[in-house]
Design a protein around this motif. Sequence first.
Motif, PDB file in Angstrom:
ATOM      1  N   HIS A 232     -85.241   1.069  35.417  1.00 35.27           N
ATOM      2  CA  HIS A 232     -84.996   0.625  36.784  1.00 35.27           C
ATOM      3  C   HIS A 232     -83.787  -0.300  36.752  1.00 35.27           C
ATOM      4  CE1 HIS A 232     -89.206   1.335  38.715  1.00 35.27           C
ATOM      5  NE2 HIS A 232     -88.533   2.443  38.475  1.00 35.27           N
ATOM      6  N   VAL A 233     -82.914  -0.138  37.721  1.00 35.73           N
ATOM      7  CA  VAL A 233     -81.726  -0.984  37.796  1.00 35.73           C
ATOM      8  C   VAL A 233     -82.130  -2.457  37.884  1.00 35.73           C
ATOM      9  CG1 VAL A 233     -79.708  -1.529  39.196  1.00 35.73           C
ATOM     10  CG2 VAL A 233     -80.353   0.862  38.819  1.00 35.73           C
ATOM     11  N   SER A 234     -83.173  -2.725  38.671  1.00 31.01           N
ATOM     12  CA  SER A 234     -83.575  -4.121  38.860  1.00 31.01           C
ATOM     13  C   SER A 234     -84.050  -4.756  37.549  1.00 31.01           C
ATOM     14  CB  SER A 234     -84.672  -4.202  39.916  1.00 31.01           C
ATOM     15  OG  SER A 234     -85.742  -3.353  39.544  1.00 31.01           O
ATOM     16  N   ASP A 235     -84.775  -3.984  36.743  1.00 29.81           N
ATOM     17  CA  ASP A 235     -85.236  -4.530  35.452  1.00 29.81           C
ATOM     18  C   ASP A 235     -84.049  -4.826  34.544  1.00 29.81           C
ATOM     19  OD1 ASP A 235     -87.776  -4.123  36.362  1.00 29.81           O
ATOM     20  OD2 ASP A 235     -88.132  -2.296  35.199  1.00 29.81           O
ATOM     21  N   LEU A 236     -83.099  -3.916  34.532  1.00 22.85           N
ATOM     22  CA  LEU A 236     -81.926  -4.124  33.677  1.00 22.85           C
ATOM     23  C   LEU A 236     -81.141  -5.345  34.144  1.00 22.85           C
ATOM     24  CD1 LEU A 236     -80.556  -0.503  33.064  1.00 22.85           C
ATOM     25  CD2 LEU A 236     -81.737  -1.988  31.443  1.00 22.85           C
ATOM     26  N   LYS A 237     -80.989  -5.489  35.454  1.00 25.01           N
ATOM     27  CA  LYS A 237     -80.235  -6.639  35.980  1.00 25.01           C
ATOM     28  C   LYS A 237     -80.860  -7.950  35.510  1.00 25.01           C
ATOM     29  CE  LYS A 237     -78.777  -6.542  40.343  1.00 25.01           C
ATOM     30  NZ  LYS A 237     -78.830  -6.229  41.795  1.00 25.01           N
ATOM     31  N   GLU A 238     -82.163  -7.989  35.607  1.00 21.31           N
ATOM     32  CA  GLU A 238     -82.879  -9.194  35.205  1.00 21.31           C
ATOM     33  C   GLU A 238     -82.615  -9.519  33.723  1.00 21.31           C
ATOM     34  OE1 GLU A 238     -87.542 -10.149  35.002  1.00 21.31           O
ATOM     35  OE2 GLU A 238     -86.888  -9.074  36.806  1.00 21.31           O
ATOM     36  N   GLU A 239     -82.718  -8.471  32.896  1.00 20.53           N
ATOM     37  CA  GLU A 239     -82.501  -8.655  31.452  1.00 20.53           C
ATOM     38  C   GLU A 239     -81.052  -9.057  31.157  1.00 20.53           C
ATOM     39  OE1 GLU A 239     -84.271  -8.649  28.729  1.00 20.53           O
ATOM     40  OE2 GLU A 239     -86.209  -8.199  29.654  1.00 20.53           O
ATOM     41  N   PHE A 240     -80.113  -8.410  31.828  1.00 23.79           N
ATOM     42  CA  PHE A 240     -78.701  -8.692  31.571  1.00 23.79           C
ATOM     43  C   PHE A 240     -78.372 -10.134  31.958  1.00 23.79           C
ATOM     44  CE2 PHE A 240     -77.422  -3.940  32.328  1.00 23.79           C
ATOM     45  CZ  PHE A 240     -78.076  -3.602  31.165  1.00 23.79           C
ATOM     46  N   VAL A 241     -78.905 -10.567  33.113  1.00 20.31           N
ATOM     47  CA  VAL A 241     -78.633 -11.938  33.572  1.00 20.31           C
ATOM     48  C   VAL A 241     -79.177 -12.936  32.556  1.00 20.31           C
ATOM     49  CG1 VAL A 241     -79.289 -13.664  35.300  1.00 20.31           C
ATOM     50  CG2 VAL A 241     -78.493 -11.399  36.022  1.00 20.31           C
ATOM     51  N   LYS A 242     -80.410 -12.700  32.144  1.00 16.98           N
ATOM     52  CA  LYS A 242     -81.066 -13.601  31.189  1.00 16.98           C
ATOM     53  C   LYS A 242     -80.197 -13.741  29.931  1.00 16.98           C
ATOM     54  CE  LYS A 242     -85.125 -12.144  29.986  1.00 16.98           C
ATOM     55  NZ  LYS A 242     -86.529 -11.720  30.034  1.00 16.98           N
ATOM     56  N   ARG A 243     -79.737 -12.620  29.428  1.00 11.87           N
ATOM     57  CA  ARG A 243     -78.993 -12.656  28.167  1.00 11.87           C
ATOM     58  C   ARG A 243     -77.584 -13.178  28.353  1.00 11.87           C
ATOM     59  NH1 ARG A 243     -82.111  -9.135  24.342  1.00 11.87           N
ATOM     60  NH2 ARG A 243     -83.882  -8.587  25.619  1.00 11.87           N
ATOM     61  N   SER A 244     -76.966 -12.893  29.497  1.00 13.41           N
ATOM     62  CA  SER A 244     -75.603 -13.390  29.666  1.00 13.41           C
ATOM     63  C   SER A 244     -75.623 -14.899  29.882  1.00 13.41           C
ATOM     64  CB  SER A 244     -74.897 -12.668  30.809  1.00 13.41           C
ATOM     65  OG  SER A 244     -75.424 -13.094  32.037  1.00 13.41           O
TER      66      SER A 244
ATOM     67  N   LEU B  89     -80.417   5.004  50.173  1.00 11.40           N
ATOM     68  CA  LEU B  89     -81.823   5.153  50.499  1.00 11.40           C
ATOM     69  C   LEU B  89     -82.508   6.013  49.441  1.00 11.40           C
ATOM     70  CD1 LEU B  89     -81.429   5.850  54.308  1.00 11.40           C
ATOM     71  CD2 LEU B  89     -82.587   3.875  53.299  1.00 11.40           C
ATOM     72  N   VAL B  90     -83.783   5.701  49.235  1.00 15.43           N
ATOM     73  CA  VAL B  90     -84.549   6.450  48.231  1.00 15.43           C
ATOM     74  C   VAL B  90     -85.776   7.066  48.892  1.00 15.43           C
ATOM     75  CG1 VAL B  90     -85.831   6.302  46.071  1.00 15.43           C
ATOM     76  CG2 VAL B  90     -83.782   4.895  46.409  1.00 15.43           C
ATOM     77  N   VAL B  91     -85.960   8.344  48.709  1.00 11.85           N
ATOM     78  CA  VAL B  91     -87.135   9.035  49.249  1.00 11.85           C
ATOM     79  C   VAL B  91     -87.916   9.619  48.077  1.00 11.85           C
ATOM     80  CG1 VAL B  91     -87.944  10.912  50.726  1.00 11.85           C
ATOM     81  CG2 VAL B  91     -85.909   9.602  51.371  1.00 11.85           C
ATOM     82  N   ARG B  92     -89.229   9.475  48.138  1.00 10.94           N
ATOM     83  CA  ARG B  92     -90.067  10.007  47.054  1.00 10.94           C
ATOM     84  C   ARG B  92     -91.189  10.848  47.669  1.00 10.94           C
ATOM     85  NH1 ARG B  92     -90.858   8.454  41.540  1.00 10.94           N
ATOM     86  NH2 ARG B  92     -92.946   8.961  40.819  1.00 10.94           N
ATOM     87  N   PHE B  93     -91.313  12.071  47.206  1.00  8.30           N
ATOM     88  CA  PHE B  93     -92.399  12.958  47.625  1.00  8.30           C
ATOM     89  C   PHE B  93     -93.435  12.983  46.497  1.00  8.30           C
ATOM     90  CE2 PHE B  93     -88.532  14.528  49.608  1.00  8.30           C
ATOM     91  CZ  PHE B  93     -88.906  14.871  50.902  1.00  8.30           C
ATOM     92  N   ALA B  94     -94.731  12.885  46.860  1.00  8.50           N
ATOM     93  CA  ALA B  94     -95.762  12.930  45.809  1.00  8.50           C
ATOM     94  C   ALA B  94     -96.982  13.683  46.311  1.00  8.50           C
ATOM     95  CB  ALA B  94     -96.157  11.506  45.405  1.00  8.50           C
ATOM     96  N   GLY B  95     -97.508  14.548  45.478  1.00  2.30           N
ATOM     97  CA  GLY B  95     -98.702  15.307  45.851  1.00  2.30           C
ATOM     98  C   GLY B  95     -99.224  16.085  44.665  1.00  2.30           C
TER      99      GLY B  95
ATOM    100  N   ASP C 283     -84.575   2.912  41.972  1.00  2.00           N
ATOM    101  CA  ASP C 283     -85.742   2.267  41.364  1.00  2.00           C
ATOM    102  C   ASP C 283     -86.985   2.550  42.193  1.00  2.00           C
ATOM    103  OD1 ASP C 283     -83.871   1.257  39.703  1.00  2.00           O
ATOM    104  OD2 ASP C 283     -84.173  -0.844  40.222  1.00  2.00           O
ATOM    105  N   LYS C 284     -86.954   1.989  43.419  1.00  4.20           N
ATOM    106  CA  LYS C 284     -88.136   2.111  44.281  1.00  4.20           C
ATOM    107  C   LYS C 284     -87.757   2.806  45.578  1.00  4.20           C
ATOM    108  CE  LYS C 284     -91.068  -1.240  42.251  1.00  4.20           C
ATOM    109  NZ  LYS C 284     -92.328  -1.944  42.478  1.00  4.20           N
ATOM    110  N   ALA C 285     -88.749   3.429  46.187  1.00  4.69           N
ATOM    111  CA  ALA C 285     -88.486   4.277  47.345  1.00  4.69           C
ATOM    112  C   ALA C 285     -88.498   3.488  48.641  1.00  4.69           C
ATOM    113  CB  ALA C 285     -89.524   5.386  47.400  1.00  4.69           C
TER     114      ALA C 285
END
Lengths: 623, 325
Positions: free
Chosen positions: A606-618, A19-25, A86-88
Motif C-alpha cells: 500500500h502506498v500509505s504504508d510505504l510512505k509511513e516507513e519512508f518518512v520514519k527512516r528518512s 478514485l478506486v473502485v473495488r468489486f467483491a463477490g 490502496d483503499k477503495a
Amino acid sequence: MADTAVVSDAPDSARTPPLVVRFAGDSGDGIQLAGSEFAKSTADAKSDFMTFPDYPAEIRAPAGTLFGVSAYQIQFASDEVLTPGDKADVLVAFNPAALTTNLQHLKPGGLLIADETHFDARGLKKAKLEANPLEDGTLDAFQVITADVVKRTIEALAPLELGRKQATRAKNFWVLGLVYWLFGRPLSTTEDWLNSKFRKTPEVADANIMAMKAGHAYGETVELSAIRDFAEPRIAKHKAASRIISGTQAMAYGIAAISALGKRDVVYCSYPITPASVLLHALARFDAGIRTFQAEDEIAAVSAALGASYAGSIGITASSGPGLSLKTEAIGLGVAVELPLIVIDVQRGGPSTGMPTKPEQSDLTMAIYGRHGEAPLPVLAPATPDECFWIMIEAARTAIQTMSPVIVLSDAYLANAASDWELPDIDAIPDIDWPEHKANGEDFEPFSRDPETLARPWVAPGTPGHAHRIGGIEKSSGSGHISYDPDNHQEMTRLRAEKIRRLADRWSEVKLEDGPDDGDLLVIGWGSTYGAIAQAVKELNADGKRISHLHLRHLNPLPRGVKELLERFPRAVTAELNTGQLCSILRSEFLKPVECISQVTGQPFHVSDLKEEFVKRSEASQS
Amino acid sequence: MNVMQLKPSDFETDQEVRWCPGCGDYAILKVVKSVLADIGRSPDEIVFVAGIGCAARFPYYLSTYGFHTIHGRAAAVATGVKLANPNLDVWVVGGDGDFLSIGGNHTLHALRRNIDLNLLLFNNAIYGLTKGQYSPTSPVGTRSPSTPNGSVEQPVNAARFALGAGAKFVARGADTLQTHLPEVLKRAHGYKGASFVEILQNCIVYHDGAFGAINDRSKSQNVTVRLEHGKPMVFGKDNDKGLVFNEQTGAFEVAEIASLNSDAEVAVHEETNIDHAFALAQLEQPGFPVPLGVIYAEETPHFTEARGFTGTKGDWDRETLKAIL
C-alpha cells in the motif's frame, strides 16, 4: 431492510481524483468480468488506470463462503496512475462474505454498494457472522447503498421470460450499470462488447444489457445526490493508439515480438501452473510464429525448451516457484553447455504450494543462486505491465549475446495487473540478430569465444560441416572435448562467470527514478513494486521530503552505479515482497548497511504504508 | 533427403571409447555406425541425444551432432529439437535407468505423442555407471550393492510398457545379433513417429549373462522367436516349434510343430495387430521364446506433422506483429 437506497449522513468529503473502485463477490458472480468491463470503459473515458484482480485459488468454492470471495480493484485518474490503489472509494459487495473480507479495503467515508439479497440468516451464517452488518452499526463510518439486486434483476428481465436462475446471472451487469451511473459513464462500451461476445446467442446479450440499463436507471431514479459527486477525470493522456494490457498479455506480445524481430519461430514449452498458465493460453492462440508445447511436467518443459534452443530456436519456458525448483537441473545444463534459453518465473507466495494466486518476490535468491555448482546467469525483472513487453525482447537478446539461460522474474500481481498501454513503434525496434560464425568445419571449435562478450558460437544441428558434440560434462576450453583437467575447470568456471559479469559493462548505468541525487533516503525496489514505491516517493517529495527511488531491472549481474548511490546516501532501504532478499544481496555485494521494508502478506504494497516507513527512516537518517 | 555414399568409419570421432572391455555397447555402436552408413543421411543432419549412464555416452562416439544431457531427460530434450527443426533425424539413446526409471515419464509421453524420434533403450537390467545397483528391469531376486538379500520388485517389461503408453512402433533386438539388429534399426529409422527399440545388452561387469542364451549367437534360435510380418512364428534349432494363438485366453502358446494337425495352426505375425503385440510382449524366458524384431508397427501422423511444424525459419515479421497488436 427496506428496498430503497439508504444514504448515510457520513461526511461528503471533497473528492478529487484518483478514485478506486473495488468489486467483491463469489467466484461465480462474474466479478472479474464486471471489473474488466469497468476498466475498458475507463480506458474509453481517457483516464489512466491500473487494475488488480485478487482472486482465490479455489476454482469455484461453495457460494457465499469467506474463502470463495473474488475481488477486482481499479484505480483511475487524469494523472498517471501507478498502482491499483490502496483503499477503495467505492466497494461493491455481492454478499456478506464479500463484505466481511473486503470492508478493510474501503476508505473511511467511502461508498459501499451492497446486494442485500444474501444478507439473510443463511448468508450471514456462511460468512460466519452473528449479526447483520447492514444493521448493526458496522457501517456507520461509510456511505451505504443497499438494493435487492437479485430481485431487481429478475424484475427487470421479466419481459424476456427467462428462468429465475438464468436471470439472476445478469446481476453483475445490473450492478455495473449502477456503478456506471455513479461515474456518469456511458453504457456503450459494455453494450458493444456484449453484442459482439454473444453474437450467436443474442438473447444472452439482451438480458445482460437490459439488466445493466435497469441498474443504471435505478441510480437515476433513486435519490443518490449525495453520492453523485464522482467527477469523471477526463484527460487524454495518450496520443498514440493504446489498449488495456496485463503483464501476462504484454509478455505474450513480447514473445511474439521475438519471433517477428528474429524472423524465426519461438518454441514455448510449459506445464500448467498458476499464475503462469495464462501465458501458455495467450500464446497457444497463435497458430504460427510461436510453437507452443504443453509438456508432461516442468522438467520436460524446460528440457524441451533447451532442446529447441540447441536446434537453433529461442526456447522459452515459464512457471512459478515450485516449477522453477523442478527446472533447476536443466537450467544448470543450459549454463554448462552455454545455450540461450529464457525462463520466466511468475512468482507467487511460497514455500511449496503457498498462496498460488497471491504475489510475492521471494524467488530472487533462487533465480540468482538456485543451482548446484557455480552456475551464474542473467536475472531480469520488469517493473510494469509495459516493461513485460520490452523485457522479453531484452531477454532474447541477452540470451543470444551471452549464450546463457536468462531468468525473468514476474509475479502474480504484475501478471494480472492491467493498465493502459501505448502501442510501441514496432519499426523502431532493432532486429534480433542471430550470430553468424565464420570458422569453417576444420577450424570450428564449439567452445571458442567471442573476445568481447565471451559467448561461444551457436551452431545448430543441420549446419553443414560443423557436427560436434556438447554435454554436461566439463568441456575443454575451445575444443569442447570432455575434460577433467583441474586448470581447465578453473578456467571454464571463470569464463562462465566473467561472461555474465561483462553484461554490466554493456548495460547503462542505473539512474534514479525520482528524488534528489543527495537525498536523505535511498529507496531501492525491483519488479512489480515499482508503482507503489514511485507513488509513495512522489507524494512525499511533493510534501518537501528528500527521498530518492532506485528501481532495478537487472538483478544479476548488478548494474553499474548502484555502489556509488549506496555510498552517496546516508541511508538506504529496500522495499520487497519477501524478507529481504535483495537487501542481503546488496549487503554482501557492497558491504553497506542496507535495510529492508519487508511484506509477505500476499498483497501488493500500500502506498500509505510505504510512505509511513519512508518518512520514519528518512527522519531517523536526518537526526 | 540426399542419400550419401558413406562408410561406417565416416561416423567415427576422435574420442577414445571408454566402455569396459567386452561391454555390449561396443557391439551396438558398431551396428549403429553401419546402419547410419547404409541409410546414407549426412551426419550434419543427424542428432544423437542421450541422458546419463553408460549408454548415454553414445553421442561422444559418433561424428554426428550430439547432446549429452541430464539423467532421464533425453527424450524431452529431443522433443524440443524436433519442435524447433522437424527435418533433423533425431535418435535418443539411454539405458534402463534413463528410459524406465528417472525418465520413465518422458518415455511414456514421447511415445504417446508419437514424436518422430528413434528411441534406443539399451537394457542391461542393471545400473552400470553407479557400480551395479539393481534397475527397474532387474529380475526379482537380483543381488546388488543396494539389494544384498535380493530385490523383491517386479521388473518392468519394456515392450509392454511402450505398448501401454500407446507407442505405434515397438521392436526388440540384442547387442550381439549383428545381422538381426541392423534390420531392426533400419525399420525403426524408417518409421515416421516415435520408434521404440529395446536392445538387450550385456553388462559384462555387473550383470553378465542377464539374458542367458538370447544374445549367445549359437543358442539364440532356441530361446527367441524372430518376428517377420506375414510369416509364421516358428523357432527352435530346426524351426521345430511354433507359437499358436489361443483365442480363448488371448495368449500365445508354444507348440511342437510335429504335433500340430496342420502347419497353418502356427500364428502368422501381423505387425499391426495390437492384441497380438501385447501377447507377444508378454512372452518371457523361461517357458517362452523372447520375441525379437518388430513387435508392433502402425502408421499414424506424428506430432510435428499433426501440429504443422516445418523447418526452422519463421514466417513472422514486423507487419505480422503490428497486426497482432
